[in-house]
Design a protein around this motif. Structure first.
Motif, PDB file in Angstrom:
ATOM      1  N   PRO A 198       0.841  -1.202   0.000  1.00 32.09           N
ATOM      2  CA  PRO A 198       0.000   0.000   0.000  1.00 32.09           C
ATOM      3  C   PRO A 198       0.876   1.252   0.000  1.00 32.09           C
ATOM      4  O   PRO A 198       1.904   1.293   0.680  1.00 32.09           O
ATOM      5  CB  PRO A 198      -0.794  -0.131   1.309  1.00 32.09           C
ATOM      6  CG  PRO A 198      -0.737  -1.583   1.657  1.00 32.09           C
ATOM      7  CD  PRO A 198       0.593  -2.072   1.160  1.00 32.09           C
TER       8      PRO A 198
ATOM      9  N   GLY B  77      -3.776   1.249  -3.237  1.00 30.01           N
ATOM     10  CA  GLY B  77      -4.589   1.300  -2.037  1.00 30.01           C
ATOM     11  C   GLY B  77      -5.173   2.678  -1.819  1.00 30.01           C
ATOM     12  O   GLY B  77      -5.271   3.502  -2.730  1.00 30.01           O
ATOM     13  N   ASP B  78      -5.583   2.964  -0.592  1.00 26.63           N
ATOM     14  CA  ASP B  78      -6.132   4.260  -0.221  1.00 26.63           C
ATOM     15  C   ASP B  78      -4.995   5.135   0.261  1.00 26.63           C
ATOM     16  O   ASP B  78      -4.495   4.979   1.366  1.00 26.63           O
ATOM     17  CB  ASP B  78      -7.187   4.081   0.876  1.00 26.63           C
ATOM     18  CG  ASP B  78      -7.862   5.395   1.242  1.00 26.63           C
ATOM     19  OD1 ASP B  78      -7.480   6.438   0.670  1.00 26.63           O
ATOM     20  OD2 ASP B  78      -8.763   5.383   2.095  1.00 26.63           O
TER      21      ASP B  78
ATOM     22  N   PRO C  98      -2.570  -4.290  -1.512  1.00 22.92           N
ATOM     23  CA  PRO C  98      -3.200  -3.026  -1.842  1.00 22.92           C
ATOM     24  C   PRO C  98      -4.617  -3.206  -2.322  1.00 22.92           C
ATOM     25  O   PRO C  98      -4.935  -4.154  -3.046  1.00 22.92           O
ATOM     26  CB  PRO C  98      -2.311  -2.486  -2.970  1.00 22.92           C
ATOM     27  CG  PRO C  98      -1.764  -3.704  -3.614  1.00 22.92           C
ATOM     28  CD  PRO C  98      -1.596  -4.706  -2.509  1.00 22.92           C
ATOM     29  N   GLY C  99      -5.487  -2.286  -1.935  1.00 26.64           N
ATOM     30  CA  GLY C  99      -6.809  -2.249  -2.523  1.00 26.64           C
ATOM     31  C   GLY C  99      -7.690  -3.401  -2.118  1.00 26.64           C
ATOM     32  O   GLY C  99      -7.375  -4.215  -1.263  1.00 26.64           O
ATOM     33  N   THR C 100      -8.830  -3.461  -2.762  1.00 25.44           N
ATOM     34  CA  THR C 100      -9.790  -4.519  -2.519  1.00 25.44           C
ATOM     35  C   THR C 100     -10.025  -5.264  -3.807  1.00 25.44           C
ATOM     36  O   THR C 100     -10.399  -4.663  -4.808  1.00 25.44           O
ATOM     37  CB  THR C 100     -11.123  -3.935  -2.013  1.00 25.44           C
ATOM     38  OG1 THR C 100     -10.863  -3.187  -0.830  1.00 25.44           O
ATOM     39  CG2 THR C 100     -12.116  -5.024  -1.731  1.00 25.44           C
TER      40      THR C 100
END
Length: 442
Positions: free
Chosen positions: A390, A417-418, A431-433
């Motif tokens: 991330p 990611g965020d 990272p991320g969904t």
């Protein structure tokens, strides 16, 4: 190496005519970092324009269009040093049209100087550049309230601006903000303390730059070693030598340490580390070294060595925050190349869920595309798994570029990611969904 002898990368940002180039020029001039012939050229150019005093902005506004229009268009890099520290300075544009240039200049910065015109206070571009600094995880922000001479050096003006900016910075989770009242034109509190603001007892801009702790360097966190090149000399002295050359992106790598090769997941042990022809016991980011392993594994450019059990989960499904850099819009379905550290793979833009409105951080859902200078969220699918951290954990191994496969031009800068999220305590995680990608041809 101590903080006071280290390298500090910093960027300047702010709205048009807030005085960024003048501040940089003043900083270089008053710290005796300008060569005599450069100063003579600036003085001559200033006289030709009818100015009695040198226009220090000309030290950085090097493009002809910049000088004619009186604005900064491209990022200007300057290198200077004081007895206490070395500096790489990026003077970035303030106009909204050049947000992508500000992203480029701040992407590697340890500190961002955000200028505010004391007469205008916090404006939309101030909020925009603070948000970009937060998005890029710049560890330190200096709020330089400029042109204090034009408001009578009033403490109340400074206090109102710092209060408003401080509240906005807190909403962005910016960890460290230092406010300094200055006059770049007159030199107040840039290099030398001001005689007109006895109510201010803090450091000058240069004093803060020289002493701010650079404790967010790449040597922290778990090791990340992207392989750039496999060395096989096959000489009589070293018939079986197989070394993996690259630059350590994060952490510390030690001889005898168990490592995992990502994305394949094979494991081995560090048998040796060579740095500049010398055998060493450990390497620290950002050193460039050659690593040998105890086992003969199939490793090539783009693979990443990480400590066993401390690597991200390789994934083909990436949700990221991106800044679009190209004049051609980014649209769902676009086929691109994704460059992450030393690996480049094919990818497709699955979805663009939102575009970020930077003046208030509100999302604009389903924008349909991202135009130049837009910042938004994208969902990508890659042809091969990638070990991305991330971006909130690592600015190096959490970042990537999207490239046009037809002409090789850079399209988009991405942060996995965020990017606004707080980093995980252990620095691990994917990272991320992951999203549903059924029907894809990858």
């Amino acid at each position: 190496m101590t903080d006071t002898a280290s390298l500090l990368r910093f960027a300047t940002a702010g709205s048009v005519d807030d005085g960024k180039s003048t501040l940089v020029g003043r900083l270089l001039h008053d710290s005796k970092s300008v060569l005599s012939d450069q100063l003579a050229a600036v003085e001559a150019a200033s006289r030709n324009r009818g100015q009695q005093t040198p226009d220090l902005a000309l030290l950085t506004d090097g493009l002809r269009a910049e000088r004619e229009q009186g604005i900064t268009i491209d990022v200007a890099y300057r290198y200077f040093a004081t007895p206490r520290r070395r500096f790489i300075l990026a003077d970035t544009p303030g106009h909204v049209q050049y947000t992508r240039n500000m992203v480029t200049g701040a992407s590697t910065a340890d500190l961002a100087v955000v200028l505010v015109d004391a007469r205008n206070g916090v404006v939309e571009q101030t909020r925009r550049h603070a948000a970009v600094a937060a998005l890029l995880r710049v560890p330190h922000v200096v709020l330089a309230v400029n042109k204090m001479d034009l408001v009578g050096y009033a403490e109340r003006v400074f206090a109102d601006i710092t209060g408003e900016f401080g509240a906005y910075a807190a909403s962005l989770r910016i960890p460290h903000v230092t406010a300094i009242p200055i006059s770049a034109l007159a030199g107040d509190n840039v290099v030398t303390p001001s005689a007109h603001m006895d109510w201010y007892g803090g450091p000058t801009v240069l004093e803060h730059l020289e002493t701010v702790p650079v404790d967010h360097g790449p040597a922290t966190g778990p090791a990340r070693f992207p392989v750039q090149y496999v060395i096989r000399p096959q000489t009589a002295e070293h018939p079986d030598y197989r070394g993996y050359a690259g630059r350590l992106a994060a952490g510390v790598l030690r001889v005898g340490e168990p490592v995992t090769v990502l994305p394949a997941g094979r494991t081995s042990t560090v048998a040796g580390i060579d740095a500049l022809g010398t055998t060493v016991d450990e390497a620290r980011a950002p050193q460039s070294v050659t690593v040998t392993l105890a086992d003969d594994l199939d490793i090539s450019r783009g693979d990443v060595l990480v400590p066993a059990g401390e690597g991200p989960l390789p994934t083909q499904d990436i949700t990221a925050t991106v800044c679009h850099l190209h004049d051609r819009p980014l649209t769902p379905g676009a086929r691109v190349l994704l460059k992450h550290t030393t690996r480049t793979v094919k990818a497709i833009v699955k979805e663009i869920p939102s575009r970020l409105t930077l003046n208030d951080l509100s999302p604009h859902p389903a924008p349909g595309e991202l135009a130049a200078n837009d910042i938004g969220r994208v969902v990508l699918r890659t042809s091969e798994p990638l070990p991305l951290d991330p971006y909130a954990v690592s600015r190096t191994t959490g970042s990537f570029l999207l490239i046009d496969p037809a002409d090789g031009s850079t399209l988009t800068a991405g942060m996995a990611g965020d990017a606004f999220a707080a980093p995980a305590a252990d620095g691990a995680g994917a990272p991320g969904t992951p999203a549903d990608h059924e029907g894809w041809d990858f």
